[in-house]
Scaffold this motif. Structure first.
Motif, PDB file in Angstrom:
ATOM      1  N   VAL A 110      -2.069  -0.271   1.941  1.00 40.30           N
ATOM      2  CA  VAL A 110      -1.974  -1.540   1.209  1.00 40.30           C
ATOM      3  C   VAL A 110      -3.239  -1.776   0.386  1.00 40.30           C
ATOM      4  O   VAL A 110      -3.170  -2.184  -0.782  1.00 40.30           O
ATOM      5  CB  VAL A 110      -1.717  -2.702   2.191  1.00 40.30           C
ATOM      6  CG1 VAL A 110      -1.866  -4.042   1.510  1.00 40.30           C
ATOM      7  CG2 VAL A 110      -0.337  -2.565   2.805  1.00 40.30           C
ATOM      8  N   LEU A 111      -4.399  -1.496   0.964  1.00 43.38           N
ATOM      9  CA  LEU A 111      -5.662  -1.688   0.252  1.00 43.38           C
ATOM     10  C   LEU A 111      -5.734  -0.805  -0.994  1.00 43.38           C
ATOM     11  O   LEU A 111      -6.080  -1.277  -2.083  1.00 43.38           O
ATOM     12  CB  LEU A 111      -6.835  -1.376   1.189  1.00 43.38           C
ATOM     13  CG  LEU A 111      -8.229  -1.459   0.566  1.00 43.38           C
ATOM     14  CD1 LEU A 111      -8.569  -2.907   0.256  1.00 43.38           C
ATOM     15  CD2 LEU A 111      -9.250  -0.846   1.486  1.00 43.38           C
ATOM     16  N   PHE A 112      -5.374   0.461  -0.854  1.00 37.77           N
ATOM     17  CA  PHE A 112      -5.418   1.360  -2.000  1.00 37.77           C
ATOM     18  C   PHE A 112      -4.361   0.983  -3.040  1.00 37.77           C
ATOM     19  O   PHE A 112      -4.580   1.150  -4.242  1.00 37.77           O
ATOM     20  CB  PHE A 112      -5.259   2.812  -1.565  1.00 37.77           C
ATOM     21  CG  PHE A 112      -6.433   3.328  -0.780  1.00 37.77           C
ATOM     22  CD1 PHE A 112      -7.725   3.085  -1.192  1.00 37.77           C
ATOM     23  CD2 PHE A 112      -6.235   4.049   0.374  1.00 37.77           C
ATOM     24  CE1 PHE A 112      -8.808   3.554  -0.476  1.00 37.77           C
ATOM     25  CE2 PHE A 112      -7.310   4.526   1.102  1.00 37.77           C
ATOM     26  CZ  PHE A 112      -8.600   4.279   0.679  1.00 37.77           C
ATOM     27  N   ALA A 113      -3.231   0.456  -2.607  1.00 35.29           N
ATOM     28  CA  ALA A 113      -2.205   0.014  -3.560  1.00 35.29           C
ATOM     29  C   ALA A 113      -2.712  -1.183  -4.371  1.00 35.29           C
ATOM     30  O   ALA A 113      -2.513  -1.250  -5.592  1.00 35.29           O
ATOM     31  CB  ALA A 113      -0.916  -0.335  -2.834  1.00 35.29           C
ATOM     32  N   VAL A 114      -3.379  -2.111  -3.695  1.00 31.75           N
ATOM     33  CA  VAL A 114      -3.925  -3.281  -4.400  1.00 31.75           C
ATOM     34  C   VAL A 114      -5.017  -2.847  -5.374  1.00 31.75           C
ATOM     35  O   VAL A 114      -5.064  -3.305  -6.526  1.00 31.75           O
ATOM     36  CB  VAL A 114      -4.456  -4.320  -3.382  1.00 31.75           C
ATOM     37  CG1 VAL A 114      -5.290  -5.396  -4.064  1.00 31.75           C
ATOM     38  CG2 VAL A 114      -3.298  -4.950  -2.624  1.00 31.75           C
ATOM     39  N   ARG A 116      -5.283   0.191 -13.178  1.00 34.84           N
ATOM     40  CA  ARG A 116      -4.283   1.255 -13.262  1.00 34.84           C
ATOM     41  C   ARG A 116      -4.845   2.561 -13.847  1.00 34.84           C
ATOM     42  O   ARG A 116      -4.221   3.600 -13.723  1.00 34.84           O
ATOM     43  CB  ARG A 116      -3.090   0.802 -14.089  1.00 34.84           C
ATOM     44  CG  ARG A 116      -2.298  -0.270 -13.399  1.00 34.84           C
ATOM     45  CD  ARG A 116      -1.072  -0.607 -14.216  1.00 34.84           C
ATOM     46  NE  ARG A 116      -0.429  -1.778 -13.676  1.00 34.84           N
ATOM     47  CZ  ARG A 116       0.604  -1.753 -12.863  1.00 34.84           C
ATOM     48  NH1 ARG A 116       1.102  -0.600 -12.491  1.00 34.84           N
ATOM     49  NH2 ARG A 116       1.143  -2.859 -12.435  1.00 34.84           N
ATOM     50  N   PHE A 117      -5.981   2.517 -14.477  1.00 35.39           N
ATOM     51  CA  PHE A 117      -6.530   3.742 -15.055  1.00 35.39           C
ATOM     52  C   PHE A 117      -7.271   4.595 -14.031  1.00 35.39           C
ATOM     53  O   PHE A 117      -7.552   5.755 -14.288  1.00 35.39           O
ATOM     54  CB  PHE A 117      -7.459   3.404 -16.227  1.00 35.39           C
ATOM     55  CG  PHE A 117      -6.712   2.778 -17.376  1.00 35.39           C
ATOM     56  CD1 PHE A 117      -5.745   3.498 -18.071  1.00 35.39           C
ATOM     57  CD2 PHE A 117      -6.958   1.476 -17.752  1.00 35.39           C
ATOM     58  CE1 PHE A 117      -5.054   2.929 -19.117  1.00 35.39           C
ATOM     59  CE2 PHE A 117      -6.264   0.898 -18.795  1.00 35.39           C
ATOM     60  CZ  PHE A 117      -5.309   1.614 -19.482  1.00 35.39           C
ATOM     61  N   THR A 118      -7.596   4.028 -12.902  1.00 35.38           N
ATOM     62  CA  THR A 118      -8.286   4.782 -11.854  1.00 35.38           C
ATOM     63  C   THR A 118      -7.218   5.330 -10.899  1.00 35.38           C
ATOM     64  O   THR A 118      -6.674   4.615 -10.068  1.00 35.38           O
ATOM     65  CB  THR A 118      -9.269   3.881 -11.083  1.00 35.38           C
ATOM     66  OG1 THR A 118     -10.119   3.232 -12.009  1.00 35.38           O
ATOM     67  CG2 THR A 118     -10.087   4.695 -10.109  1.00 35.38           C
ATOM     68  N   THR A 119      -6.929   6.603 -11.070  1.00 35.22           N
ATOM     69  CA  THR A 119      -5.829   7.185 -10.286  1.00 35.22           C
ATOM     70  C   THR A 119      -6.243   7.610  -8.886  1.00 35.22           C
ATOM     71  O   THR A 119      -5.394   7.961  -8.083  1.00 35.22           O
ATOM     72  CB  THR A 119      -5.243   8.408 -11.023  1.00 35.22           C
ATOM     73  OG1 THR A 119      -6.271   9.365 -11.211  1.00 35.22           O
ATOM     74  CG2 THR A 119      -4.622   7.998 -12.343  1.00 35.22           C
ATOM     75  N   ARG A 120      -7.539   7.591  -8.613  1.00 33.91           N
ATOM     76  CA  ARG A 120      -7.957   8.002  -7.265  1.00 33.91           C
ATOM     77  C   ARG A 120      -7.416   7.043  -6.205  1.00 33.91           C
ATOM     78  O   ARG A 120      -7.123   7.444  -5.092  1.00 33.91           O
ATOM     79  CB  ARG A 120      -9.461   8.129  -7.168  1.00 33.91           C
ATOM     80  CG  ARG A 120     -10.182   6.809  -7.215  1.00 33.91           C
ATOM     81  CD  ARG A 120     -11.651   6.956  -6.985  1.00 33.91           C
ATOM     82  NE  ARG A 120     -12.263   5.711  -7.418  1.00 33.91           N
ATOM     83  CZ  ARG A 120     -13.490   5.577  -7.779  1.00 33.91           C
ATOM     84  NH1 ARG A 120     -14.279   6.617  -7.775  1.00 33.91           N
ATOM     85  NH2 ARG A 120     -13.957   4.420  -8.149  1.00 33.91           N
TER      86      ARG A 120
END
Length: 149
Positions: free
Chosen positions: A32-36, A42-46
């Motif tokens: 959930v944290l990484f999804a938020v 949105r440009f940081t795909t990591r």
């Protein structure tokens, strides 16, 4: 040789449940944290990649937990069969249920039954439908016994 009492068979619980649940909660929170974080930028795909890794860990933990759940249910259904057997042996030998020990947590042909007051061992022979049994006197080679209550 390890023997199990009726109390142990009835109270046998899976102690590792808590660890698995904690790992699943940590993986869910990380996902959930990484999804938020990904949705904020949105440009940081990591963050998206880390979220996918957390999701895969969560699926791994859930799958492992489900497999353990299925195994535990199968073991409990087999353990349910041995409880009436132990009670029947105790009644036949006029001893308390706690004085009858078996070397398996499931009812199967060939297990060793120990009657505690006189420490005699018997081998179980079941009929084909597991509705009747015979006990034949047995002699164990190794007399060191571990009793799990």
């Amino acid at each position: 040789m390890t023997f199990y009492t009726l109390k142990f068979i009835q109270n046998n619980q899976d102690a590792n449940k808590t660890v698995w649940y904690i790992l699943m909660i940590i993986a869910t929170i990380a996902m959930v944290l990484f999804a938020v974080l990904y949705l904020r930028n949105r440009f940081t795909t990591r963050y998206r990649d880390l979220g996918i890794i957390a999701l895969l860990f969560l699926l791994l933990f859930v799958g492992t937990r489900y497999e353990k759940y299925v195994q535990t249910n199968a073991q409990k259904s087999q353990s349910v069969q041995i409880v009436p057997f132990i009670k029947s042996v105790a009644k036949d030998f006029n001893v308390k249920n706690s004085d009858v020990m078996v070397n398996s947590t499931t009812l199967q042909d060939g297990i060793i039954v120990r009657i505690r007051p006189n420490k005699e061992d018997y081998q179980l022979n079941l009929n084909t439908d597991n509705n009747s049994y015979t006990l034949k006197r047995a002699h164990v080679i190794d007399h060191r016994v571990i009793v799990k209550n």
